[in-house]
Design a protein around this motif. Structure first.
Motif, PDB file in Angstrom:
ATOM      1  N   GLN A 102      -9.848   5.757 -43.970  1.00  0.00           N
ATOM      2  CA  GLN A 102      -9.037   4.549 -43.840  1.00  0.00           C
ATOM      3  C   GLN A 102      -7.818   4.824 -42.957  1.00  0.00           C
ATOM      4  O   GLN A 102      -7.061   5.762 -43.205  1.00  0.00           O
ATOM      5  CB  GLN A 102      -8.584   4.069 -45.221  1.00  0.00           C
ATOM      6  CG  GLN A 102      -7.705   2.832 -45.206  1.00  0.00           C
ATOM      7  CD  GLN A 102      -8.419   1.577 -44.715  1.00  0.00           C
ATOM      8  OE1 GLN A 102      -9.634   1.551 -44.604  1.00  0.00           O
ATOM      9  NE2 GLN A 102      -7.654   0.554 -44.418  1.00  0.00           N
ATOM     10  N   PRO A 116      -9.664  -2.952 -48.313  1.00  0.00           N
ATOM     11  CA  PRO A 116      -8.489  -2.173 -47.932  1.00  0.00           C
ATOM     12  C   PRO A 116      -7.606  -2.811 -46.870  1.00  0.00           C
ATOM     13  O   PRO A 116      -6.436  -2.455 -46.738  1.00  0.00           O
ATOM     14  CB  PRO A 116      -9.093  -0.854 -47.422  1.00  0.00           C
ATOM     15  CG  PRO A 116     -10.495  -1.204 -47.014  1.00  0.00           C
ATOM     16  CD  PRO A 116     -10.930  -2.275 -47.964  1.00  0.00           C
ATOM     17  N   ASP A 117      -8.148  -3.760 -46.131  1.00  0.00           N
ATOM     18  CA  ASP A 117      -7.371  -4.375 -45.046  1.00  0.00           C
ATOM     19  C   ASP A 117      -6.787  -5.736 -45.432  1.00  0.00           C
ATOM     20  O   ASP A 117      -6.204  -6.421 -44.585  1.00  0.00           O
ATOM     21  CB  ASP A 117      -8.246  -4.527 -43.796  1.00  0.00           C
ATOM     22  CG  ASP A 117      -8.748  -3.173 -43.294  1.00  0.00           C
ATOM     23  OD1 ASP A 117      -7.925  -2.244 -43.218  1.00  0.00           O
ATOM     24  OD2 ASP A 117      -9.953  -3.062 -43.004  1.00  0.00           O
ATOM     25  N   ARG A 148     -14.097   0.253 -54.796  1.00  0.00           N
ATOM     26  CA  ARG A 148     -13.756  -0.206 -53.450  1.00  0.00           C
ATOM     27  C   ARG A 148     -13.184  -1.624 -53.517  1.00  0.00           C
ATOM     28  O   ARG A 148     -13.852  -2.541 -53.998  1.00  0.00           O
ATOM     29  CB  ARG A 148     -14.995  -0.189 -52.554  1.00  0.00           C
ATOM     30  CG  ARG A 148     -14.770  -0.732 -51.134  1.00  0.00           C
ATOM     31  CD  ARG A 148     -14.349   0.329 -50.174  1.00  0.00           C
ATOM     32  NE  ARG A 148     -15.400   1.308 -49.976  1.00  0.00           N
ATOM     33  CZ  ARG A 148     -16.392   1.202 -49.073  1.00  0.00           C
ATOM     34  NH1 ARG A 148     -16.443   0.150 -48.266  1.00  0.00           N
ATOM     35  NH2 ARG A 148     -17.307   2.154 -48.968  1.00  0.00           N
ATOM     36  N   GLY A 176      -3.955   4.019 -43.254  1.00  0.00           N
ATOM     37  CA  GLY A 176      -3.897   4.720 -44.523  1.00  0.00           C
ATOM     38  C   GLY A 176      -2.494   4.739 -45.119  1.00  0.00           C
ATOM     39  O   GLY A 176      -1.599   4.011 -44.682  1.00  0.00           O
ATOM     40  N   LEU A 216     -13.453   5.976 -47.333  1.00  0.00           N
ATOM     41  CA  LEU A 216     -14.415   4.983 -47.817  1.00  0.00           C
ATOM     42  C   LEU A 216     -15.792   5.640 -47.864  1.00  0.00           C
ATOM     43  O   LEU A 216     -16.263   6.181 -46.854  1.00  0.00           O
ATOM     44  CB  LEU A 216     -14.434   3.763 -46.903  1.00  0.00           C
ATOM     45  CG  LEU A 216     -13.086   3.087 -46.636  1.00  0.00           C
ATOM     46  CD1 LEU A 216     -13.288   1.797 -45.834  1.00  0.00           C
ATOM     47  CD2 LEU A 216     -12.325   2.808 -47.917  1.00  0.00           C
TER      48      LEU A 216
END
Length: 305
Positions: free
Chosen positions: A45, A111-112, A108, A48, A56
């Motif tokens: 990532q 993440p964005d 998960r 980060g 990931l």
């Protein structure tokens, strides 16, 4: 795959503990963590975080997950204990795995996509609602799992920070008045604190990510045990650069303190006090490592309080 640490992580670790060797050992540690869990790597990532490598992956059954590797000074075992205590309520779920020091396997999220992507008023509302769910009773020694001894208290953490603030401010007349004010308010707040809870410790909008089983879930805690106002104080100054850019920034900040205190049943003056302490501490720390612009923003914000 080469596990190259993002530059954001390299810079941050260079500020806090240069030369400790953790970064040099990281690629091999990541390879071992992936192999032990029989996972398939998708990507690291980027950009980060500032305290860990986030990878990931897909587990052997194909489900998406996240491997997080962090050095001991960022207390990954305390994070593990807090996530276990929350059990997925308001926070990312800790997945079953072979326990390896400094390595966490997590569900998960997206993440964005953080709550910071929402308009400001909506973002604050969603973040505050997430934070409320994390304020559970802290473990006690009688629980039998040893987790009570993992967590710092607010008094312990801010005591360490206070010593560093004094040392940095000793030769800097321009920041000394704010440091004195922050240390004085800390001393007052510790005299008779309200009921203690397990706190996220470093909560802000960017630490709340979109999920599948819940719209928003918190990630990246640096857990601590203490009063809720301490946790909420970091949220008050979110988007500080936008606040500073507005001519009405000081008034907006005061209204934000009032609104957040009322919505989460926190004493307004205690929230103002911890917001002052945490802003000055962050500003002095930024100055100490050469992030002058960040320091100026934070100390100007603190002056409004």
């Amino acid at each position: 795959m080469a596990f190259e640490p993002p530059q954001r992580l390299v810079r941050a670790l260079g500020e806090t503990a240069p030369g400790d060797g953790w970064l040099e050992k990281l690629p091999e540690a990541a390879r071992q963590a992936v192999a032990l869990r029989e996972s398939t790597v998708e990507r690291v990532q980027v950009p980060g975080g500032r305290s860990s490598l986030v990878v990931l992956v897909r587990r052997s059954d194909g489900t998406p997950a996240v491997l997080k590797l962090a050095p001991p000074r960022f207390r990954p075992e305390a994070e593990r204990a807090a996530l276990a205590r929350w059990g997925g309520l308001g926070a990312v779920q800790l997945l079953d795995e072979p326990v390896t020091e400094g390595v966490l396997l997590l569900e998960r999220l997206h993440p964005d996509v953080s709550v910071r992507s929402l308009p400001e008023a909506k973002a604050l509302l969603e973040a505050a609602g997430t934070l409320r769910r994390l304020w559970v009773e802290p473990p006690v020694d009688g629980d039998g799992d040893g987790s009570a001894r993992v967590f710092e208290t607010v008094a312990e953490r801010t005591g360490r920070q206070a010593e560093a603030m004094r040392a940095t401010a000793s030769g800097l007349a321009e920041v000394a008045p704010l440091v004195d004010a922050a240390l004085a308010v800390r001393a007052e707040l510790l005299v008779s604190p309200p009921e203690e809870r397990l706190l996220h410790g470093t909560f802000r909008q960017s630490k709340v990510l979109a999920g599948e089983r819940s719209p928003w879930l918190a990630v990246g805690p640096d857990p601590v045990v203490g009063e809720c106002a301490f946790d909420l104080a970091r949220l008050v100054r979110d988007r500080v650069e936008d606040l500073i850019a507005q001519s009405s920034g000081a008034a907006i900040t005061r209204r934000r303190v009032k609104r957040l205190a009322e919505s989460l049943d926190v004493d307004q003056e205690r929230l103002r006090g911890w917001t002052l302490f945490r802003a000055v501490e962050s500003g002095v720390r930024a100055l100490r490592v050469g992030r002058v612009k960040d320091s100026e923003l934070l100390l100007e914000f603190a002056g409004w309080l």
